[in-house]
Every structure is written in C-alpha cells, then in structure tokens.
Write an enzyme that holds these catalytic residues in place. Structure first.
Site, PDB file in Angstrom:
ATOM      1  N   ARG A  43      15.462   2.370   3.327  1.00  0.00           N
ATOM      2  CA  ARG A  43      15.489   1.116   2.594  1.00  0.00           C
ATOM      3  C   ARG A  43      14.847   0.007   3.420  1.00  0.00           C
ATOM      4  O   ARG A  43      15.305  -1.142   3.413  1.00  0.00           O
ATOM      5  CB  ARG A  43      16.908   0.738   2.169  1.00  0.00           C
ATOM      6  CG  ARG A  43      16.914  -0.255   0.963  1.00  0.00           C
ATOM      7  CD  ARG A  43      18.315  -0.706   0.589  1.00  0.00           C
ATOM      8  NE  ARG A  43      19.187   0.413   0.318  1.00  0.00           N
ATOM      9  CZ  ARG A  43      20.447   0.509   0.738  1.00  0.00           C
ATOM     10  NH1 ARG A  43      20.983  -0.453   1.477  1.00  0.00           N
ATOM     11  NH2 ARG A  43      21.172   1.560   0.447  1.00  0.00           N
ATOM     12  N   SER A  44      13.787   0.327   4.108  1.00  0.00           N
ATOM     13  CA  SER A  44      13.085  -0.695   4.878  1.00  0.00           C
ATOM     14  C   SER A  44      12.454  -1.695   3.917  1.00  0.00           C
ATOM     15  O   SER A  44      12.154  -1.378   2.768  1.00  0.00           O
ATOM     16  CB  SER A  44      11.989  -0.056   5.738  1.00  0.00           C
ATOM     17  OG  SER A  44      10.945   0.431   4.912  1.00  0.00           O
TER      18      SER A  44
ATOM     19  N   ASP B 102      20.443   4.374   2.632  1.00  0.00           N
ATOM     20  CA  ASP B 102      20.232   3.839   3.964  1.00  0.00           C
ATOM     21  C   ASP B 102      21.281   4.448   4.890  1.00  0.00           C
ATOM     22  O   ASP B 102      22.115   5.249   4.460  1.00  0.00           O
ATOM     23  CB  ASP B 102      20.338   2.315   3.936  1.00  0.00           C
ATOM     24  CG  ASP B 102      19.556   1.663   5.061  1.00  0.00           C
ATOM     25  OD1 ASP B 102      18.750   2.351   5.701  1.00  0.00           O
ATOM     26  OD2 ASP B 102      19.756   0.465   5.302  1.00  0.00           O
ATOM     27  N   ILE B 103      21.275   4.054   6.139  1.00  0.00           N
ATOM     28  CA  ILE B 103      22.219   4.616   7.106  1.00  0.00           C
ATOM     29  C   ILE B 103      23.658   4.344   6.689  1.00  0.00           C
ATOM     30  O   ILE B 103      24.530   5.210   6.796  1.00  0.00           O
ATOM     31  CB  ILE B 103      21.966   4.036   8.523  1.00  0.00           C
ATOM     32  CG1 ILE B 103      20.589   4.482   9.031  1.00  0.00           C
ATOM     33  CG2 ILE B 103      23.052   4.477   9.489  1.00  0.00           C
ATOM     34  CD1 ILE B 103      20.200   3.859  10.355  1.00  0.00           C
TER      35      ILE B 103
ATOM     36  N   CYS C 259       0.789  -1.239   0.000  1.00  0.00           N
ATOM     37  CA  CYS C 259       0.000   0.000   0.000  1.00  0.00           C
ATOM     38  C   CYS C 259       0.824   1.293   0.000  1.00  0.00           C
ATOM     39  O   CYS C 259       0.553   2.201  -0.792  1.00  0.00           O
ATOM     40  CB  CYS C 259      -0.943  -0.006   1.195  1.00  0.00           C
ATOM     41  SG  CYS C 259      -2.160  -1.326   1.144  1.00  0.00           S
TER      42      CYS C 259
END
Length: 328
Positions: free
Chosen positions: A182-183, A205-206, A147
């Site tokens: 970037r989960s 990302d980190i 979603c």
C-alpha cells in the site's frame, strides 16, 4: 492414467510492451520532431541508475530523444525549475528516492504539470483518486496516471481481465483483486484505479487490510475505503481472482497454499514475491512488469505532447475571431 498437471501461462512483460509500442509509433509519426524526455538522477540507489539506463535505451530505440542529467541533490530543485521553462524539454522524470522523506514529495510537486510524465503532480493525483479521467470539460484530453500502476492496468487489459463488453469505467465489475503493498507510489494508487474500474480490491499492508470498492448496487463515481479489522491474507487470497504483489523484501513470498486455483498472479516488486511453484496453481503468471512501465512512461510523454499540440491548435482557431471582435 496419470493425472495431468495444470498448465500455467507465463507472460513476459516485453510481449505486452510490444503491443503498446505499436500504438506509440503511430502517434509519433505525424510529430514534427522527436519528443525530448529529460531524466534527473540525484539518487545513489543503484536501482535508480538501472531504471535510468532502461529508460534511455527504450526511449531512443523507439523514436524519442532522451537526456540524462546527473545533478547533486541540493541543486536538483533549481535544475527542475530551469527544465520547466525550457521549451525544448517535453517531459521530465526524476529518479527517486533522493532524500527519502517529505522533501521528495515537494520535488514531485514542482515539476511542471504539462511536463510531468510520471503523473505525480497534485492535479493528476487528485484526478486519479476522484476518478476524474479527463483534463477538459469536452473530455478530449485524458489525465496522466502514475506509470507503474498504469502498467499493471495495461497488463490486466492485455490478459483480458477487463471485460470489454461492459461500459468503459466498469469493466472490472465482478472481479476480486488482492494488492499486497500500500505504498503511496504504487500500491494505494493501484487499488484505487482498480476499484474505480469496478473491482472489489483488498489492499494488504503490514498492519492491516482495507477494502476499496465503488459500493454495491447503484455504483458510486469514485471508490470508497473501509477497514477490515482482523483480516489477513488468509481472508483475501482464497476469494481473489487476481493477486498483485509488490513487497520490496527479498525474503517475502506470497503463501501459495492460500491462492485460489486458477488465480492470475502479477509481480511488480524488484524481488520475486512468488515462489516458482506458483505455476502449479496460477492460470497466468506475470513475473515482472518493468518493461511495460517504461513503455507506459513514453506513452504518457506522447500524450502530454499531443495535449500541447491540441491546445495550441485550439488557441490558433480562437485568435482570428477575437481579433475580429476587437476590430468591430
């Protein structure tokens, strides 16, 4: 004469959601009953309850039935399996996090594929990363997408970042996008979807930066990923037409000095990742996407219901001929 300040258009998510709702209302009209969406709340996270309340309000206001079932997390697995076999239940949503570990991933996989409105089942995730857009060889039933990433796609379509002159599936060709996050739930799926539509995407990302593309020249069917050693936001932001950020921390802010003049900026975090001054540099700013996400959820539910109706109609058509063959 004083210099004129640049004008940034701030687009609120409810305006975009309304355009999708008109499409949903048209799809609901011929249905024999209201589709039932069941939400399972086993999380103690306050944000999960807020999301559940938003879902209930939006669903019931737009012609859907909604039930919120509060279940102890140790009993959730059985509750999901029961809902899977209940013909009255058309769609299932689970409000995560629950255990906050791999057990949550397991729960995502036991929701029936034909009731998974969040698009988290293995088949849907596989299709998304492989750029398989349909569930059937005839290409009549579209696959379900997660979603929140799909909500961002719909926002970009509304903003006409997608070039409709180009062929479907290649309408972001020539666009450079930075996605900060970037989960596995939002950031990486979003980068993949954008790249599959033709964009060059820098996923930040980190620890590192990755580039998602479909290759140069003769473009591949699905995206590929390469590491960008040594790259940081200093490399990505100045060359990006679109910057999409979803860092959950309340202290994080996108460095405005690195933004390209006239960039499109979209925030999908529950926190504001862009300082108010972003409006002095961006051409378009979308500060939140929550309302679009819920409408996309309902859109997914409607698609699932329509897929079932189409499948039943096809089965009914084939039944008489099979009976005739048996009789012969």
């Amino acid at each position: 004469m004083a210099d004129e300040k640049p004008h940034c258009k701030v687009i609120l998510s409810n305006k975009i959601a309304d355009t999708l709702l008109s499409e949903i209302h048209s799809g609901l009209a011929p249905l024999p009953r209201k589709p039932l969406l069941v939400g399972f709340l086993s999380s103690t996270d306050p944000a999960a309850r807020v999301y559940a309340e938003w879902t209930s309000k939006t669903a019931t206001a737009n012609g859907f039935a909604f039930q919120l079932r509060t279940v102890d997390r140790e009993e959730l697995e059985d509750a999901l399996l029961t809902a899977n076999t209940d013909d009255a239940v058309d769609g299932i949503i689970v409000y995560y996090p629950i255990f906050g570990n791999r057990q949550d991933q397991y729960l995502q996989q036991i929701v029936a594929v034909d009731k998974d409105v969040e698009g988290l089942s293995h088949q849907y995730i596989f299709n998304m990363y492989q750029n398989v857009r349909f569930l059937d060889p005839a290409m009549t039933k579209k696959s379900i997408l997660p979603c929140t990433p799909l909500a961002v796609i719909k926002i970009l379509e509304y903003l006409r970042i997608y070039n409709t002159i180009l062929p479907y599936g290649n309408r972001l060709h020539g666009r450079t996008v930075t996605v900060i996050n970037r989960s596995e739930v939002v950031g990486r799926p979003l980068a993949a979807l954008l790249a599959n539509d033709g964009a060059c995407v820098y996923s930040v990302d980190i620890e590192d930066v990755q580039q998602f593309t479909r290759g140069e020249g003769l473009r591949k069917r699905r995206h590929e990923v390469v590491e960008k050693p040594g790259w940081t936001l200093e490399n990505c932001l100045p060359i990006s037409d679109v910057v999409i950020s979803g860092v959950p921390g309340d202290k994080y802010k996108v460095p405005l000095n690195l933004l390209r003049e006239g960039a499109v900026c979209i925030n999908f975090s529950s926190e504001r990742n862009f300082a108010p001054e972003v409006k002095e540099k961006a051409s378009i700013y979308v500060p939140a996407i929550g309302k679009v996400t819920i409408v996309v959820l309902l859109r997914n539910l409607l698609r699932i219901v329509q897929n079932k109706i189409d499948a039943k109609a096809e089965a009914d058509k084939s039944t008489p001929s099979e009976a005739a063959q048996t009789a012969a």
